[in-house]
Motif scaffolding. Sequence first.
Motif, mmCIF file in Angstrom:
data_model
loop_
_atom_site.group_PDB
_atom_site.id
_atom_site.type_symbol
_atom_site.label_atom_id
_atom_site.label_comp_id
_atom_site.label_asym_id
_atom_site.label_seq_id
_atom_site.Cartn_x
_atom_site.Cartn_y
_atom_site.Cartn_z
ATOM 1 N N LEU A 430 0.967 -1.068 0.179
ATOM 2 C CA LEU A 430 0.045 -0.031 -0.013
ATOM 3 C C LEU A 430 0.791 1.173 -0.044
ATOM 4 N N ASP A 431 0.727 2.041 -0.962
ATOM 5 C CA ASP A 431 1.516 3.300 -1.176
ATOM 6 C C ASP A 431 0.745 4.431 -0.719
ATOM 7 N N PHE A 432 0.517 4.259 0.890
ATOM 8 C CA PHE A 432 -0.283 5.385 1.302
ATOM 9 C C PHE A 432 0.577 5.933 2.777
ATOM 10 N N THR A 433 0.392 7.008 3.000
ATOM 11 C CA THR A 433 1.126 7.708 4.127
ATOM 12 C C THR A 433 0.331 7.746 5.260
ATOM 13 N N SER A 434 -0.872 7.191 5.531
ATOM 14 C CA SER A 434 -1.916 7.166 6.208
ATOM 15 C C SER A 434 -1.269 6.308 7.627
ATOM 16 N N GLY A 435 -1.461 6.869 8.647
ATOM 17 C CA GLY A 435 -1.089 6.258 9.927
ATOM 18 C C GLY A 435 -1.444 4.851 10.124
ATOM 19 N N TYR A 436 -2.653 4.471 9.783
ATOM 20 C CA TYR A 436 -3.019 2.809 10.002
ATOM 21 C C TYR A 436 -2.123 2.139 9.164
ATOM 22 N N VAL A 437 -1.722 2.491 7.871
ATOM 23 C CA VAL A 437 -0.990 1.804 7.138
ATOM 24 C C VAL A 437 0.426 1.749 7.524
ATOM 25 N N GLN A 438 1.106 2.823 7.942
ATOM 26 C CA GLN A 438 2.279 2.917 8.351
ATOM 27 C C GLN A 438 2.713 2.132 9.632
ATOM 28 N N ARG A 439 1.701 2.119 10.318
ATOM 29 C CA ARG A 439 1.915 1.157 11.839
ATOM 30 C C ARG A 439 2.162 -0.474 11.180
ATOM 31 N N ALA A 440 1.498 -0.644 10.027
ATOM 32 C CA ALA A 440 1.431 -2.112 9.945
ATOM 33 C C ALA A 440 2.237 -2.521 8.828
ATOM 34 N N ILE A 441 2.970 -1.485 8.254
ATOM 35 C CA ILE A 441 3.718 -1.771 6.899
ATOM 36 C C ILE A 441 4.841 -2.940 6.918
ATOM 37 N N GLY A 442 5.331 -3.372 8.091
ATOM 38 C CA GLY A 442 6.361 -4.592 8.240
ATOM 39 C C GLY A 442 5.587 -5.628 8.224
ATOM 40 N N ASP A 443 4.303 -5.744 8.426
ATOM 41 C CA ASP A 443 3.666 -7.123 8.652
ATOM 42 C C ASP A 443 2.836 -7.324 7.186
ATOM 43 N N LEU A 444 2.894 -6.349 6.299
ATOM 44 C CA LEU A 444 2.214 -6.650 5.059
ATOM 45 C C LEU A 444 2.754 -7.240 4.056
ATOM 46 N N PRO A 445 2.050 -7.805 3.048
ATOM 47 C CA PRO A 445 2.959 -8.517 1.991
ATOM 48 C C PRO A 445 3.271 -7.281 0.971
ATOM 49 N N ARG A 446 4.062 -7.646 -0.055
ATOM 50 C CA ARG A 446 4.681 -6.786 -1.056
ATOM 51 C C ARG A 446 3.877 -6.806 -2.150
ATOM 52 N N GLN A 447 4.158 -5.888 -3.135
ATOM 53 C CA GLN A 447 3.767 -5.884 -4.639
ATOM 54 C C GLN A 447 5.061 -5.869 -5.243
ATOM 55 N N GLY A 448 5.244 -6.205 -6.593
ATOM 56 C CA GLY A 448 6.445 -6.131 -7.459
ATOM 57 C C GLY A 448 6.234 -4.894 -8.380
ATOM 58 N N THR A 449 7.300 -4.593 -8.895
ATOM 59 C CA THR A 449 7.475 -3.526 -10.084
ATOM 60 C C THR A 449 6.785 -3.835 -11.251
ATOM 61 N N ARG A 450 6.425 -5.175 -11.588
ATOM 62 C CA ARG A 450 6.325 -5.318 -13.119
ATOM 63 C C ARG A 450 4.838 -6.372 -12.811
ATOM 64 N N LYS A 451 4.142 -6.688 -13.935
ATOM 65 C CA LYS A 451 3.087 -7.193 -14.039
ATOM 66 C C LYS A 451 3.378 -8.771 -13.864
ATOM 67 N N PRO A 452 2.872 -9.624 -13.421
ATOM 68 C CA PRO A 452 1.451 -9.620 -12.628
ATOM 69 C C PRO A 452 1.638 -9.288 -11.181
ATOM 70 N N TRP A 453 2.758 -8.855 -10.885
ATOM 71 C CA TRP A 453 2.918 -8.599 -9.318
ATOM 72 C C TRP A 453 2.751 -7.233 -8.937
ATOM 73 N N ARG A 454 2.294 -6.379 -9.744
ATOM 74 C CA ARG A 454 2.084 -5.018 -9.548
ATOM 75 C C ARG A 454 0.600 -4.591 -9.640
ATOM 76 N N LEU A 455 0.233 -3.855 -8.444
ATOM 77 C CA LEU A 455 -1.192 -3.414 -8.318
ATOM 78 C C LEU A 455 -1.532 -2.496 -9.285
#
Length: 488
Positions: A430-455
């Motif tokens: 999640l490319d968001f600066t919201s507090g609820y995202v930043q608090r959990a960023i280390g526990d979240l899955p990743r996305q990639g820089t290319r298809k089909p891994w990019r949102l």
Amino acid sequence: MTEHFDVIVVGAGISGVGAAYHLQAYSPDRSYLVLEGRERMGGTWDLFRYPGIRSDSDMYTLGFSFKPWTEAKAIADGPSILNYLEETAREFGIDKHIRYSHRLSRAEWSSEDARWTVTVDWDGEEVRLTCGFLFMCTGYYNYAEGFTPEFAGSANFGGRIVHPQFWTPDIDYAGKRVVVIGSGATAVTLVPELAKQAAHVTMLQRSPTYIVSLPSEDGIANWLRRVLPAKTAYAITRWKNVLRQQFLFNIIRKRPEKTKERLIGMVRDELGPDYDVGTHFTPKYNPWDQRLCLVPDADLFGAIRSGKADVATDTIDHFTADGIVLTSGKHLPADLVVTATGLKIQLMSDVPFLVDGKPVSWSARTMYKGMMFSDVPNMAMSFGYTNASWTLKSDLTGRYVTRLLNAMRQRGMRQVTPRIQGAVEPMPFLDFTSGYVQRAIGDLPRQGTRKPWRLNQNYTRDIMALRFGGIDQEMEFSNPEPRPAKAA
């Protein structure tokens, strides 16, 4: 004997009901079950009961693609949305597939058996079920716990402190002095509603949020519904709103400074030239670095203009017996404090998942097309857009899962697994600066820089990719159906 289903859907909220519809509409030969941990369906729209609870997206895009929204208000209140979900479940017979008070506690995949074994807590009793495919529709936040910072002296406060996630009918705010801590969607919803009965409401924010006012009714949609069949009118309105959302999002991203100037100017038009918009309604970040807050019919600004509500931009030093002392030294008197301070992100119901005996760490996984995970077989998660209505993506996800299920049956395969082929640079999910995202960023899955891994975060692109695009790109079909034994 352990009950077996072709698909188990976890969660009977907006995503789960949509998933169930797609399964029975596009994979009708597959059996399915919906597990719901709570006693009622509805998810978010049954959990949240605070005053004024409403959608923060228009119902023509938050509603299902297959079930027209026919009420006059485009920005709908929580009870109306819950009624819409219940009506949808009844109309399509989905309610007969739901088991309530069945809370997932563990999920284990076996490649040898080509199935998931899910352990469920059913009112204190442990139940095991198996399925060929697991579809997680549990949302993204913790229902049992919201986020509330530690406030010095809060134990000394003589009034009541409540998180809106746990609002109960006995909370009395009529004639009371209320402080709502926060500046997000929940806060801007609460303030004008509480101001109708409270003596005064103050929205206390650490920093401002971009706030946009829209009419609560869509005049074009209501006109179309009078002259066209409901489904046709709904489809036209849905696409109108989708394209408008995408156009505005792209403009905002390309011209953030111009957009910022325009958004702040709209607030100034509402509150007048003498109001301190610079302090209270001018965020430090660019638009869509966090989600925009929607207020229907400018109700928040109306409450401020009337004097029933105001905004304080400051930080909390400590609570007193009758209010809050700010860092500036100002004292806010209060009888009731509402901590609209955010939610706690929780993916996969925060339960252990194992694949062939090995625990799955979601932060080490890369998301495939925004719904599946690298090296995790026969499992998808419904996760909506952050820059548009949730249901737009959950609808596409439900349909895509049926494409996979149908392809597996046609090919005689029991297992489908996203596999990374070649290099993929990891990026935040999640490319968001919201507090609820930043608090959990280390526990979240990743996305990639290319298809089909990019949102994509783009509905029209996702329609092409998920509904009409191929299903074999970096997707492994394996584990053939066993051949029946030959007769002697």
